[in-house]
Design a protein around this motif. Sequence first.
Motif, PDB file in Angstrom:
ATOM      1  N   ASP A 161      26.240 -50.034   4.128  1.00  0.00           N
ATOM      2  CA  ASP A 161      26.938 -50.429   2.907  1.00  0.00           C
ATOM      3  C   ASP A 161      27.756 -51.699   3.174  1.00  0.00           C
ATOM      4  N   ASN A 162      28.829 -51.562   3.928  1.00  0.00           N
ATOM      5  CA  ASN A 162      29.668 -52.696   4.316  1.00  0.00           C
ATOM      6  C   ASN A 162      30.047 -53.595   3.134  1.00  0.00           C
ATOM      7  N   GLY A 163      30.539 -52.994   2.085  1.00  0.00           N
ATOM      8  CA  GLY A 163      31.045 -53.777   0.945  1.00  0.00           C
ATOM      9  C   GLY A 163      30.059 -53.948  -0.183  1.00  0.00           C
ATOM     10  N   ARG A 164      28.788 -53.591   0.071  1.00  0.00           N
ATOM     11  CA  ARG A 164      27.769 -53.814  -0.961  1.00  0.00           C
ATOM     12  C   ARG A 164      28.001 -52.940  -2.192  1.00  0.00           C
ATOM     13  N   SER A 165      28.408 -51.676  -1.955  1.00  0.00           N
ATOM     14  CA  SER A 165      28.588 -50.787  -3.106  1.00  0.00           C
ATOM     15  C   SER A 165      29.707 -51.300  -4.004  1.00  0.00           C
ATOM     16  N   GLU A 166      30.680 -51.950  -3.395  1.00  0.00           N
ATOM     17  CA  GLU A 166      31.769 -52.497  -4.200  1.00  0.00           C
ATOM     18  C   GLU A 166      31.252 -53.650  -5.076  1.00  0.00           C
ATOM     19  N   ILE A 167      30.420 -54.499  -4.487  1.00  0.00           N
ATOM     20  CA  ILE A 167      29.861 -55.619  -5.253  1.00  0.00           C
ATOM     21  C   ILE A 167      29.033 -55.086  -6.425  1.00  0.00           C
ATOM     22  N   SER A 168      28.333 -53.980  -6.200  1.00  0.00           N
ATOM     23  CA  SER A 168      27.473 -53.467  -7.270  1.00  0.00           C
ATOM     24  C   SER A 168      28.300 -53.034  -8.486  1.00  0.00           C
ATOM     25  N   GLY A 169      29.586 -52.772  -8.285  1.00  0.00           N
ATOM     26  CA  GLY A 169      30.429 -52.378  -9.403  1.00  0.00           C
ATOM     27  C   GLY A 169      30.978 -53.545 -10.192  1.00  0.00           C
ATOM     28  N   SER A 170      30.755 -54.761  -9.713  1.00  0.00           N
ATOM     29  CA  SER A 170      31.342 -55.921 -10.375  1.00  0.00           C
ATOM     30  C   SER A 170      30.334 -56.597 -11.303  1.00  0.00           C
ATOM     31  N   ASP A 171      30.692 -56.662 -12.575  1.00  0.00           N
ATOM     32  CA  ASP A 171      29.784 -57.304 -13.536  1.00  0.00           C
ATOM     33  C   ASP A 171      29.530 -58.761 -13.168  1.00  0.00           C
ATOM     34  N   GLU A 172      30.545 -59.404 -12.617  1.00  0.00           N
ATOM     35  CA  GLU A 172      30.412 -60.833 -12.305  1.00  0.00           C
ATOM     36  C   GLU A 172      29.511 -61.083 -11.094  1.00  0.00           C
ATOM     37  N   PHE A 173      29.654 -60.215 -10.097  1.00  0.00           N
ATOM     38  CA  PHE A 173      29.000 -60.530  -8.821  1.00  0.00           C
ATOM     39  C   PHE A 173      27.807 -59.642  -8.481  1.00  0.00           C
ATOM     40  N   ARG A 174      27.501 -58.663  -9.374  1.00  0.00           N
ATOM     41  CA  ARG A 174      26.424 -57.718  -9.075  1.00  0.00           C
ATOM     42  C   ARG A 174      25.121 -58.427  -8.719  1.00  0.00           C
ATOM     43  N   ARG A 175      24.819 -59.470  -9.463  1.00  0.00           N
ATOM     44  CA  ARG A 175      23.534 -60.159  -9.256  1.00  0.00           C
ATOM     45  C   ARG A 175      23.372 -60.719  -7.855  1.00  0.00           C
ATOM     46  N   SER A 176      24.484 -60.916  -7.161  1.00  0.00           N
ATOM     47  CA  SER A 176      24.345 -61.474  -5.807  1.00  0.00           C
ATOM     48  C   SER A 176      23.593 -60.482  -4.902  1.00  0.00           C
ATOM     49  N   LEU A 177      23.550 -59.215  -5.317  1.00  0.00           N
ATOM     50  CA  LEU A 177      22.801 -58.226  -4.535  1.00  0.00           C
ATOM     51  C   LEU A 177      21.289 -58.368  -4.728  1.00  0.00           C
ATOM     52  N   ASN A 178      20.881 -59.207  -5.664  1.00  0.00           N
ATOM     53  CA  ASN A 178      19.447 -59.505  -5.823  1.00  0.00           C
ATOM     54  C   ASN A 178      18.881 -60.228  -4.604  1.00  0.00           C
ATOM     55  N   CYS A 179      19.759 -60.811  -3.820  1.00  0.00           N
ATOM     56  CA  CYS A 179      19.341 -61.786  -2.798  1.00  0.00           C
ATOM     57  C   CYS A 179      18.303 -61.214  -1.838  1.00  0.00           C
ATOM     58  N   ILE A 180      17.224 -61.986  -1.607  1.00  0.00           N
ATOM     59  CA  ILE A 180      16.195 -61.576  -0.642  1.00  0.00           C
ATOM     60  C   ILE A 180      16.256 -62.450   0.605  1.00  0.00           C
ATOM     61  N   ARG A 181      17.343 -63.197   0.766  1.00  0.00           N
ATOM     62  CA  ARG A 181      17.606 -63.990   1.982  1.00  0.00           C
ATOM     63  C   ARG A 181      16.492 -65.002   2.291  1.00  0.00           C
TER      64      ARG A 181
END
Lengths: 248, 205, 456
Positions: free
Chosen positions: C284-304
């Motif tokens: 996880d390491n902070g990812r679940s928190e990002i998923s709760g943010s409407d502004e930043f959720r999309r950053s979890l789309n990243c495929i590096r």
Amino acid sequence: MAPKVGLFIPCYIDQLYPQVGIATLKILEHFGVDVEYPESQTCCGQPMANTGCTNEVGPLAKRFVDIFKGYDAVVCPSGSCVSMVKHHYAEYFSDNAEYEELKAKTYEFCDYLTNILEVKTLSGRFPHKVGLHQSCHGLRELRLASSSEIMGPPFGNVRELLESIEGVELSQLQRPDECCGFGGTFAVSEEAVSCMMGEDRVHDHEQAGTEVLTALDMSCLMHLDGIIRRQKKPIRVMHISEILVECL
Amino acid sequence: MTTSKEDILNQLRSQSVPPTDLPDLQSIELASQWIRYEDPAEQFAETLASVGGLCVRVKNVDEINQRLSELTAYQEASQVCSQIAGCGQPNVSIPDITDPHDFENIDFAILPGEFGVAENGAVWITNEGGPARTLYFLAQHVALLVPASDIVNNMHQAYQKLEFAENSFGTFMSGPSKTADIEQSLVIGAHGARSLTVFLVEEAF
Amino acid sequence: MPSHPKLAAEFVKNKDRAHWHDESLWFVRSKRDKAARQIPEWELLREQASKIKMHTISHLPDLLEEFERNATARGVQVHWARNATEHNEIVHGLLKKHDVTRVVKSKSMLTEECHLNPYLERHGIEIIDTDLGERIVQMQNMPPSHIVMPAIHMKKEEIGELFHEQLGTEKGATDPQYLAEAARQHLRQKFIEAEAGITGVNFAIAETGGFVVCTNEGNADLGTSLNKLHIACMGIEKLIPRAGDLSVFLRLLARSATGQPITTYSSHFHGPAPGAEMHIVLLDNGRSEISGSDEFRRSLNCIRCAACMNTCPVYRRSGGYSYSNTVPGPIGSILGPAKDPKANATLPFACSLCGSCTDVCPVKIDLHHQLLTWRKEIRVKGFLPVSKRISMKMMSWLMQAPRMYRFVGKMARSIVPYLPRFMLYNRMNDWGKQRELPIIPKQSFREWMKQNHDDK
């Protein structure tokens, strides 16, 4: 009856580049637009917004809407400031009909000229090699031309308009839409990178033989002109409206 | 005390994330837009060449044997193994090997591929889990045999053929191993195969 | 506290090198353009990729459980880690249990994020990065400066010198072919000796319980097919619902990253080989928190894929290390502050807001808008420098008072043109270090209007 257009002149154009405002006004009036310049306008708030200081933007956004809401259209010779109003004001207005209406009728000057007034060419001559700098916000926020990243048919009214003018030859750039590095407060807070970006743009225009460097945004040009003058390069900088007004 | 799993799932569930739809990639609307080629095999050969591989179209295994003898890498190979009966002249028997390390000095491996993908020159290879899986990567040079009729246009068609019902290993392999990690200079033969030859075979093998 | 402008200025000081760096990455961006142009449905693909990822994030807890269930059924052991410490402990525990002292690892930004290497080394385990670029920076004891091309900032002369010292290559040798061959020999030995292989995960498939690892060198496959223990480390956002979704992502990933039609090896792991063990660590390491943010959720789309780095005019000229963050560039400037906004306060400002990253992103992350939003957060959290805060307050105040605005402008126009140059161009004026100021006009547009137009 001719549409009544509110002329939105960004603060730095008002203070530093009056000739750009004048050219814009003359062109609009040439094509029969009834232009009014609301005296009390100042700044759209973009510098504060881009620095994260949104508290400082709210009052300016509300002022802006109050000042311009009565016009049939709002026209501004800056893609960046128009993009601020159209794309970054929403958070200051929740469900506000006045803002939504204003948003829909606010235009970047060339957009208004080519799409609403449907001006496709101008009769004058401009015998120069012109380098068109694609200002990022006009390009990637307002989509006034195709950006090199997006796959699809190329388009761009300004390029076409310039190409249609007798004597104009457009420079072929190695990087057709790379950022100039102005970026508002970025120009100062990241001075080293900003200036290198600007220098690289100038070099690209130099190798392409640009005589006159133009753009939809005077802010990009202010930055590039600063570098050109410091390095004493033989390139003249003109806002797009300054070129077009010479071709009326 | 809660476990890490519970904590992570609880944290995720405590947030209201608006649900969004999953697109149907096989719907006519989308599927009709996925790229197709007039001659997928030709496109496959072209793409494979562009990624440093060689595509050879042959009629049968006999023809492969003839073409193999023309390949420098094959001529110079001292240890050869083959997973296809009658193909090549292997001197290392794959079934005899139980430890994949024993494949360390294989110079040339002739192996089966399932099908090819025109748009990217990839061959789907699969393996049930024996030591031979290593061969695809450890052999100095690799030749794959793919039925000529089994070239799909694009990756969407490729995944329609794949099932993953059993425990297995599978790879899309597109060209020989490569790197550009030193100043963007392309070097073929990073860790894996130094060369990849794909034989598109008309007759069953 | 690391400051991007300061580190960037140092990098830019060596103009030749900064230009060389810029050109190298622009070359990759150009290859991406060429590859994308060959796919008529490119934009449609980006859209589907974004939709699939958005759907995944909105159903993440269920999909993670589905993944665990299916992976477990295939004999894969699934572990959950809240943070880097737990992640490292899990990995170390597995290695210890198997008495492993030599490990090979293929590229994984996640293990960089967790600083796994130094952790394992402290526990007496040799861990060798096997991606050539990553091996190069590991030999230097440095982190990657780019997530796809870890040694993109290094010249072949420097790599040649490093290899001469550590691998015994000829002194002065700089030929990439020769150097890569030396690395091949060196790393093949490491593959043969290794007792376990660690890999990252590009995609994990909920419906099958399998996962996919992409490399060009074949190092993930060599690292996992020669020994009996495979540990795959993944962030929880790497999940996708269906195997068929891979078609979209594998079409986009390599084209966006390097301009290749697909990576050389895209390996699908569905369970351990007979007699072997396969483990997956979900971090996880902070990812679940990002998923709760409407502004930043999309950053979890990243495929590096790093396309945003390759196109970023700032990254290209300031180098990966100027970001002082595991992931540099635009996406790193979003992920960095999410982890530590104070330490990474300058990253969202290391951006001219040109928007090229957003247009190039294969999963349609609104990168430059998120950076803008981060600036707001930085301001709210109080990490904006006082000078910026006050000047923006003053400017806003001035702009709300049109008469004062006019007056200040008039004063400036009547004074500035008469000031001696040293008063305008000095240490206080960052604009004027390399640029002239605009030439102050005699009158403002508004004044001109009053004189020439108001009669109309």
